[in-house]
Design a protein around this motif. Structure first.
Motif, PDB file in Angstrom:
ATOM      1  N   ILE A   9       0.844  -1.193   0.000  1.00 49.91           N
ATOM      2  CA  ILE A   9       0.000   0.000   0.000  1.00 49.91           C
ATOM      3  C   ILE A   9       0.882   1.248   0.000  1.00 49.91           C
ATOM      4  N   SER A  10       1.839   1.298   0.922  1.00 51.07           N
ATOM      5  CA  SER A  10       2.720   2.473   1.000  1.00 51.07           C
ATOM      6  C   SER A  10       3.627   2.564  -0.228  1.00 51.07           C
ATOM      7  N   MET A  11       4.012   1.418  -0.785  1.00 45.36           N
ATOM      8  CA  MET A  11       4.830   1.441  -2.007  1.00 45.36           C
ATOM      9  C   MET A  11       4.110   2.175  -3.130  1.00 45.36           C
ATOM     10  N   MET A  12       2.822   1.867  -3.298  1.00 42.53           N
ATOM     11  CA  MET A  12       2.049   2.513  -4.358  1.00 42.53           C
ATOM     12  C   MET A  12       1.899   4.005  -4.090  1.00 42.53           C
ATOM     13  N   ALA A  13       1.579   4.372  -2.852  1.00 42.22           N
ATOM     14  CA  ALA A  13       1.409   5.789  -2.511  1.00 42.22           C
ATOM     15  C   ALA A  13       2.707   6.562  -2.725  1.00 42.22           C
ATOM     16  N   LYS A  14       3.824   6.001  -2.289  1.00 41.73           N
ATOM     17  CA  LYS A  14       5.117   6.670  -2.457  1.00 41.73           C
ATOM     18  C   LYS A  14       5.459   6.848  -3.933  1.00 41.73           C
ATOM     19  N   GLU A  15       5.180   5.829  -4.727  1.00 39.66           N
ATOM     20  CA  GLU A  15       5.506   5.914  -6.149  1.00 39.66           C
ATOM     21  C   GLU A  15       4.656   6.979  -6.835  1.00 39.66           C
ATOM     22  N   MET A  16       3.412   7.116  -6.415  1.00 37.06           N
ATOM     23  CA  MET A  16       2.558   8.169  -6.981  1.00 37.06           C
ATOM     24  C   MET A  16       3.141   9.549  -6.689  1.00 37.06           C
ATOM     25  N   VAL A  17       3.633   9.740  -5.461  1.00 38.81           N
ATOM     26  CA  VAL A  17       4.233  11.019  -5.082  1.00 38.81           C
ATOM     27  C   VAL A  17       5.515  11.258  -5.867  1.00 38.81           C
TER      28      VAL A  17
END
Length: 389
Positions: free
Chosen positions: A21-29
């Protein structure tokens, strides 16, 4: 894009689960988008599991970026997932998520919801604020429709723009339940972050962890629960009655889970939780990865093991068919200790087969790649804005 990211949980130092979940959010940022996460936290779960409450608001820095991920965790009461109490849980989660978001006001361009329940949590807000709703479907089993009235399922179907399914199985299940139709579905399997998960030198990795270079090591990553099958892996290893076959179990059992599923034999050379960024070195010390799971969307741990060059022993079930085949895996009945043991023995006894499967795992992992997956997902999410308007 200003993305409202709806999730069922978001990892923190106190709760280091659901790293994807955090991997996806970080990559979006990292790609220049702003991300606000909404994920109600269960008061009930925290009390039962005797874990501390997580901050109701938390900011996470992203390396190399000035923007931060803003995470809101409003407290919610939950009552399990059985039909009537589960329906109450679902309504309460949506209420607390909606109340939290309305206090923030509409500052978003689009919604990305991870799992159908998370989509329902923000469905009312998405509809009121006229935001396109994109759902990432990766559940091991989709239970939301049995908790909703048929008209609520139909409404969620109506306001959902795209469904990003991690497997063909998830797509079919979503369509079958009336949550969407096939034309709005995109099958994009989970992919490993190759910047983190890649093959390290086996001998060096074994020296680092103090493992014998002559042992044959079977690795498992996941919760120690019946569905995942850690205990079945242990029983299969012990059934071989070969002292050279050892096991690595990366994971744990929660306080409210069945402790009988916690492996504890003499074959274990490592057991416990490990920071996500350290797992690739430990996997690289292994010879084969085994996950006889009973249900998945698409297993992140499998594609990460593939990226570390491991042959896979896993379940002959449809959730695996988008990422595993005879070239990189031996697929077995996940409840059969005999079949799991025979697959491990076959790979131990045939070095050429192990090498061929390892090469195939590496090639498939490169095709799946987390970065490529994010590109595809962001393309779908961004197009939903223009098509919505």
């Amino acid at each position: 894009m200003r993305i409202l990211f709806s999730a069922l949980q978001y990892p923190s130092d106190a709760y280091p689960f659901a790293a994807f979940i955090s991997m996806m959010a970080k990559e979006m940022v990292k790609r220049g988008h702003s991300v606000t996460v909404i994920c109600p936290q269960s008061i009930t779960h925290q009390l039962i599991r005797r874990t501390p409450f997580l901050p109701e608001y938390e900011e996470f820095k992203v390396e190399g970026c000035s923007d931060v991920i803003k995470v809101y965790r409003p407290k919610s009461l939950t009552f399990g997932s059985r039909k009537y109490l589960g329906r109450l849980t679902t309504y309460i989660n949506r209420f607390v998520a909606s109340r939290c978001l309305k206090k923030l006001g509409c500052r978003f361009d689009v919604v990305y919801a991870h799992f159908w329940e998370a989509a329902y949590n923000v469905s009312k807000v998405a509809q009121e604020w006229k935001l396109p709703l994109n759902v990432a479907c990766g559940e091991d089993k989709i239970i939301l429709p049995q908790l909703l009235k048929s008209k609520e399922v139909a409404l969620l179907n109506k306001i959902t723009n795209n469904v990003i399914a991690v497997s063909s199985k998830n797509m079919r299940e979503s369509v079958k339940h009336g949550l969407t139709d096939e034309v709005r579905c995109h099958v994009i399997p989970n992919g490993p972050d190759l910047r983190l998960f890649h093959q390290y030198d086996k001998d060096e990795s074994r020296r680092e962890f103090g493992f014998d270079k002559n042992d044959f090591i079977v690795a498992f990553v996941g919760r120690f629960i019946h569905r995942k099958g850690a205990k079945r892996v242990e029983e299969a290893v012990l059934k071989l009655n070969d002292t050279a076959v050892k096991a690595i179990f990366i994971g744990s059992t929660m306080a409210d889970e069945d402790s009988s599923q916690d492996p504890s034999g003499n074959e274990i050379i490592f057991k416990g939780v490990m920071p996500h960024h350290n797992i690739p070195r430990l996997l690289s010390a292994a010879d084969v990865y085994a996950l006889p799971t009973l249900a998945e969307g698409c297993s992140n741990s499998i594609v990460e093991a593939m990226a570390c060059g491991l042959p896979i022993v896993s379940s002959d079930r449809d959730f695996n068919y988008d990422v595993l085949d005879f070239s990189n895996a031996i697929l077995v009945n996940p409840l059969s200790i005999d079949e799991i043991a025979m697959a491990i023995k076959k790979l131990k006894d045939n070095e050429n087969l192990r090498i061929a499967m390892s090469e195939s795992s590496l090639a498939k992992a490169a095709e799946l790649s987390f970065e490529k997956r994010v590109d595809k997902i962001l393309g779908i999410v961004e197009s939903s804005i223009s098509s919505y308007k």
